[in-house]
Design a protein around this motif. Structure first.
Motif, mmCIF file in Angstrom:
data_model
loop_
_atom_site.group_PDB
_atom_site.id
_atom_site.type_symbol
_atom_site.label_atom_id
_atom_site.label_comp_id
_atom_site.label_asym_id
_atom_site.label_seq_id
_atom_site.Cartn_x
_atom_site.Cartn_y
_atom_site.Cartn_z
ATOM 1 N N SER A 144 49.304 56.952 35.894
ATOM 2 C CA SER A 144 48.126 57.856 36.112
ATOM 3 C C SER A 144 46.715 56.853 36.525
ATOM 4 C CB SER A 144 47.692 58.883 35.287
ATOM 5 O OG SER A 144 48.736 59.684 35.030
ATOM 6 N N GLN A 145 46.906 55.606 36.766
ATOM 7 C CA GLN A 145 45.927 54.668 37.104
ATOM 8 C C GLN A 145 46.013 54.303 38.523
ATOM 9 O OE1 GLN A 145 43.837 53.517 35.101
ATOM 10 N NE2 GLN A 145 44.657 53.927 33.283
ATOM 11 N N PRO A 146 44.787 54.490 39.008
ATOM 12 C CA PRO A 146 44.505 54.159 40.643
ATOM 13 C C PRO A 146 44.688 52.583 40.929
ATOM 14 C CG PRO A 146 42.189 54.377 39.382
ATOM 15 C CD PRO A 146 43.378 54.635 38.532
ATOM 16 N N LEU A 147 44.916 51.964 41.902
ATOM 17 C CA LEU A 147 44.808 50.668 42.147
ATOM 18 C C LEU A 147 43.182 50.286 42.162
ATOM 19 C CD1 LEU A 147 46.633 50.224 45.514
ATOM 20 C CD2 LEU A 147 47.302 49.539 43.454
ATOM 21 N N PRO A 148 42.950 48.855 41.496
ATOM 22 C CA PRO A 148 41.593 48.554 41.194
ATOM 23 C C PRO A 148 40.922 48.573 42.511
ATOM 24 C CG PRO A 148 43.342 46.918 40.349
ATOM 25 C CD PRO A 148 44.043 47.980 41.281
ATOM 26 N N ALA A 149 39.595 48.910 42.184
ATOM 27 C CA ALA A 149 38.581 49.017 43.272
ATOM 28 C C ALA A 149 38.485 47.300 43.513
ATOM 29 C CB ALA A 149 37.352 49.899 42.847
ATOM 30 N N LEU A 150 37.893 47.063 44.850
ATOM 31 C CA LEU A 150 37.616 45.741 45.149
ATOM 32 C C LEU A 150 35.976 45.423 45.683
ATOM 33 C CD1 LEU A 150 40.965 44.414 46.424
ATOM 34 C CD2 LEU A 150 40.259 44.140 43.910
ATOM 35 N N ASN A 151 35.311 44.771 45.117
ATOM 36 C CA ASN A 151 33.838 44.628 45.955
ATOM 37 C C ASN A 151 34.207 43.616 47.002
ATOM 38 O OD1 ASN A 151 32.772 45.994 43.833
ATOM 39 N ND2 ASN A 151 32.847 44.020 42.598
ATOM 40 N N SER A 152 33.162 43.154 47.817
ATOM 41 C CA SER A 152 33.224 42.512 48.842
ATOM 42 C C SER A 152 33.260 41.067 48.504
ATOM 43 C CB SER A 152 31.821 42.371 49.783
ATOM 44 O OG SER A 152 31.691 41.584 50.661
ATOM 45 N N PHE A 153 34.304 40.579 49.009
ATOM 46 C CA PHE A 153 34.722 38.972 48.750
ATOM 47 C C PHE A 153 33.336 37.980 48.726
ATOM 48 C CE2 PHE A 153 36.271 34.634 49.587
ATOM 49 C CZ PHE A 153 36.618 34.446 48.411
ATOM 50 N N LYS A 154 32.345 38.334 49.741
ATOM 51 C CA LYS A 154 31.289 37.565 49.758
ATOM 52 C C LYS A 154 30.417 37.424 48.594
ATOM 53 C CE LYS A 154 30.812 38.548 55.024
ATOM 54 N NZ LYS A 154 30.037 38.931 55.904
ATOM 55 N N GLN A 155 30.462 38.524 47.730
ATOM 56 C CA GLN A 155 29.631 38.501 46.459
ATOM 57 C C GLN A 155 30.244 37.485 45.469
ATOM 58 O OE1 GLN A 155 29.341 42.419 45.242
ATOM 59 N NE2 GLN A 155 28.522 43.275 47.240
ATOM 60 N N ARG A 156 31.506 37.073 45.657
ATOM 61 C CA ARG A 156 32.132 36.444 44.528
ATOM 62 C C ARG A 156 32.917 35.251 45.064
ATOM 63 N NH1 ARG A 156 33.193 40.032 40.200
ATOM 64 N NH2 ARG A 156 31.638 41.676 40.167
ATOM 65 N N GLN A 157 32.699 34.823 46.280
ATOM 66 C CA GLN A 157 33.425 33.724 46.819
ATOM 67 C C GLN A 157 33.076 32.440 46.107
ATOM 68 O OE1 GLN A 157 32.688 33.425 50.965
ATOM 69 N NE2 GLN A 157 30.366 33.326 50.660
ATOM 70 N N VAL A 158 32.031 32.213 45.439
ATOM 71 C CA VAL A 158 31.624 31.097 44.643
ATOM 72 C C VAL A 158 32.804 30.872 43.742
ATOM 73 C CG1 VAL A 158 29.907 32.044 43.210
ATOM 74 C CG2 VAL A 158 29.846 29.719 43.704
ATOM 75 N N GLY A 159 33.102 31.937 42.871
ATOM 76 C CA GLY A 159 34.010 31.860 41.833
ATOM 77 C C GLY A 159 35.302 31.199 42.262
ATOM 78 N N LEU A 160 35.749 30.961 43.593
ATOM 79 C CA LEU A 160 36.843 30.170 43.937
ATOM 80 C C LEU A 160 36.714 28.676 43.619
ATOM 81 C CD1 LEU A 160 38.203 31.668 47.301
ATOM 82 C CD2 LEU A 160 39.420 31.935 45.116
ATOM 83 N N LEU A 161 35.618 28.295 43.423
ATOM 84 C CA LEU A 161 35.429 26.954 42.905
ATOM 85 C C LEU A 161 36.286 26.640 41.757
ATOM 86 C CD1 LEU A 161 31.719 26.435 43.964
ATOM 87 C CD2 LEU A 161 33.598 25.603 45.340
ATOM 88 N N LEU A 162 36.242 27.401 40.912
ATOM 89 C CA LEU A 162 36.858 27.131 39.729
ATOM 90 C C LEU A 162 38.380 26.936 39.890
ATOM 91 C CD1 LEU A 162 36.440 26.781 36.529
ATOM 92 C CD2 LEU A 162 36.774 29.157 36.191
ATOM 93 N N PRO A 163 39.146 28.010 40.231
ATOM 94 C CA PRO A 163 40.681 27.481 40.540
ATOM 95 C C PRO A 163 40.769 26.540 41.324
ATOM 96 C CG PRO A 163 39.873 29.691 41.633
ATOM 97 C CD PRO A 163 38.799 29.241 40.808
ATOM 98 N N LEU A 164 40.031 26.317 42.487
ATOM 99 C CA LEU A 164 40.127 25.204 43.433
ATOM 100 C C LEU A 164 39.961 23.993 42.634
ATOM 101 C CD1 LEU A 164 40.561 24.221 46.113
ATOM 102 C CD2 LEU A 164 38.191 24.654 46.767
ATOM 103 N N ALA A 165 38.818 23.719 41.825
ATOM 104 C CA ALA A 165 38.707 22.498 41.077
ATOM 105 C C ALA A 165 39.945 22.263 40.293
ATOM 106 C CB ALA A 165 37.549 22.615 40.127
ATOM 107 N N ALA A 166 40.412 23.418 39.506
ATOM 108 C CA ALA A 166 41.776 23.198 38.688
ATOM 109 C C ALA A 166 42.716 22.544 39.486
ATOM 110 C CB ALA A 166 42.010 24.539 37.940
ATOM 111 N N LEU A 167 43.048 23.177 40.712
ATOM 112 C CA LEU A 167 44.190 22.709 41.550
ATOM 113 C C LEU A 167 43.954 21.268 41.884
ATOM 114 C CD1 LEU A 167 44.763 25.805 43.611
ATOM 115 C CD2 LEU A 167 46.431 24.823 42.030
ATOM 116 N N VAL A 168 42.864 20.705 42.247
ATOM 117 C CA VAL A 168 42.449 19.397 42.553
ATOM 118 C C VAL A 168 42.814 18.434 41.337
ATOM 119 C CG1 VAL A 168 40.598 17.753 43.050
ATOM 120 C CG2 VAL A 168 40.665 19.808 44.260
ATOM 121 N N LEU A 169 42.298 19.007 40.045
ATOM 122 C CA LEU A 169 42.811 18.071 38.981
ATOM 123 C C LEU A 169 44.304 18.139 38.577
ATOM 124 C CD1 LEU A 169 39.983 19.447 36.549
ATOM 125 C CD2 LEU A 169 40.097 17.272 37.414
ATOM 126 N N PHE A 170 44.965 19.067 38.844
ATOM 127 C CA PHE A 170 46.317 18.957 38.738
ATOM 128 C C PHE A 170 46.948 18.315 39.732
ATOM 129 C CE2 PHE A 170 46.384 22.891 36.036
ATOM 130 C CZ PHE A 170 47.280 22.852 35.188
#
Length: 424
Positions: free
Chosen positions: A52-78
């Motif tokens: 009985s749960q809906p699919l998660p609502a998603l915001n515009s990616f432009k508001q959160r794209q800076v957050g990708l720097l964290l997993p990107l940095a982790a991948l660079v370290l790996f």
């Protein structure tokens, strides 16, 4: 979170630990059973957690794209750590013929030579069994003369970044978001510590990337993205072949006949264009010989003893050990029995899932149900495979992450039920 969500998380943690740091904890007989049941448990508990749960609502990616720097940095370290490891462990057919075989096939294709003919380069007869999208992605590495293994790592990285971009569009508390972002990175760390040969001797990270993209496309992508992802999976590690009819049936019922036909039609057209016309049509027996080669290779692995037993059967990740130890007859007969049980178990999972959906009509979004069914299916597929290599099991284990990305953060009463109906 609800009790069901905690059960799902517990199953994910148990599966992760038994695949990595606690592999073979309970011995070679009990460990693979618990690992398989944990994978099945992720899917089954999800039926309750997502009810009985809906699919998660998603915001515009432009508001959160800076957050990708964290997993990107982790991948660079790996990547820096992996680069040092790859320098110490060059591609060597004496260690594994997986990547050397891909190199031979890629070079043949670039030279316009027949691809699917026997290989004698390594001092023994080897038949190229890999479907085109297991080796075609490595053409750039050959042309630009860099290590093939970076293509595999890059495919996995793309899968992580696409998942992270979807996660960052959810309205999640920071601790929850960081915890979910850490899941695939912890899996990578677990591989580095417990089975680094997955990164140095195989290209399985690329296959994981394909399956992650399929999972995202199932619950978020347009029909053409689903077809592209399906094609990548079917023409690489085609483990999900029995699951595909279930997904098309769900699409037919929930999204309409047109969507199902478009997905099926584009997938079929791509398979024809990439595999059937350029390769299979010149030798219709090639696919059958590849399957025979897999069986013969399995028999060879069962015959190769380390301390009196087949090494890969006793590593705690597959159920083939029971057939080796307890079924009568010669090894070839035992392997054929595993193949039969393997196919029957996979078909049984799909039939059970279809029966449950079409008869019980659960209050569950059909896309979430499809992912849960795929998780159970892959856990079963790799549990019953003829030779349970550790790296093969990675695909099913990794599929837990897209499911976790969908976890509800609050109970969906009235408004949630309405949203579910609107989504479906």
């Amino acid at each position: 979170m609800s009790l069901a969500s905690w059960l799902l998380l517990t199953a994910v943690v148990v599966e992760f630990l038994l695949f990595t740091f606690l592999r073979n904890l309970f011995g070679p007989f009990i460990s693979p059973v618990v690992l398989w049941l944990a994978g099945v448990g992720v899917g089954v508990s999800g039926l309750w957690a997502f009810r009985s749960q809906p699919l998660p609502a998603l915001n515009s990616f432009k508001q959160r794209q800076v957050g990708l720097l964290l997993p990107l940095a982790a991948l660079v370290l790996f990547g820096t750590r992996i680069a040092k490891m790859l320098q110490r462990m060059p591609i060597d057919p004496a260690q594994s013929d997986v990547i050397p075989l891909i190199q031979v096939v890629v070079r043949r294709w670039l030279a316009s030579e027949p691809v699917y003919v026997p290989i004698h380069d390594f001092g023994y007869l080897l038949y190229p069994t890999y479907l085109p999208l297991t080796w075609l992605p490595f053409v750039p590495a050959e042309l630009l003369a860099f290590d093939y293994r970076w293509i595999a790592f890059g495919g996995f990285g793309i899968g992580i970044l696409v998942g992270a971009s979807l996660l960052l569009r959810r309205r999640l508390p920071l601790p929850a978001a960081l915890g979910l972002l850490a899941v695939p990175l912890l899996l990578l760390q677990g591989l580095l510590q417990t089975n680094p040969s997955t990164l140095t001797n195989t290209v399985e990270l690329l296959i994981v990337g394909f399956y992650l993209l399929l999972a995202y496309s199932v619950w978020r992508g347009p029909w053409w993205a689903q077809a592209l992802a399906l094609t990548c999976c079917l023409l690489s590690r085609f483990s999900l072949v029995f699951w595909v009819p279930l997904w098309l049936a769900l699409l037919w019922q929930q999204a309409g006949r047109g969507v199902a036909l478009r997905v099926a039609g584009l997938t079929a057209a791509l398979i024809l264009a990439i595999y059937v016309v350029p390769f299979l049509s010149h030798d219709w027996g090639a696919f059958a010989r590849a399957q025979l080669a897999y069986t013969n290779a399995a028999i060879g692995e069962w015959e190769q003893l380390t301390f009196g037993q087949p090494e890969h059967l006793y590593r705690g990740v597959g159920l083939a050990i029971f057939f080796h130890r307890f079924t009568p007859g010669p090894l070839a007969q035992q392997v054929q029995l595993v193949r039969l049980v393997h196919a029957c178990a996979c078909v049984a999972v799909v039939v059970a899932a279809a029966t449950y959906w079409f008869r019980q009509r659960p209050r569950l979004d059909y896309r979430v149900f499809a992912l849960l069914a795929l998780k159970v299916y892959l856990a079963t597929f790799y549990a019953f495979v003829q030779v349970p290599y550790i790296y093969l099991t990675l695909v099913g284990v990794a599929l837990a992450w897209p499911i976790l990305l969908l976890l509800p953060t609050q109970s969906a009463g009235g408004a949630g039920g309405a949203a579910l109906s609107a989504e479906s």
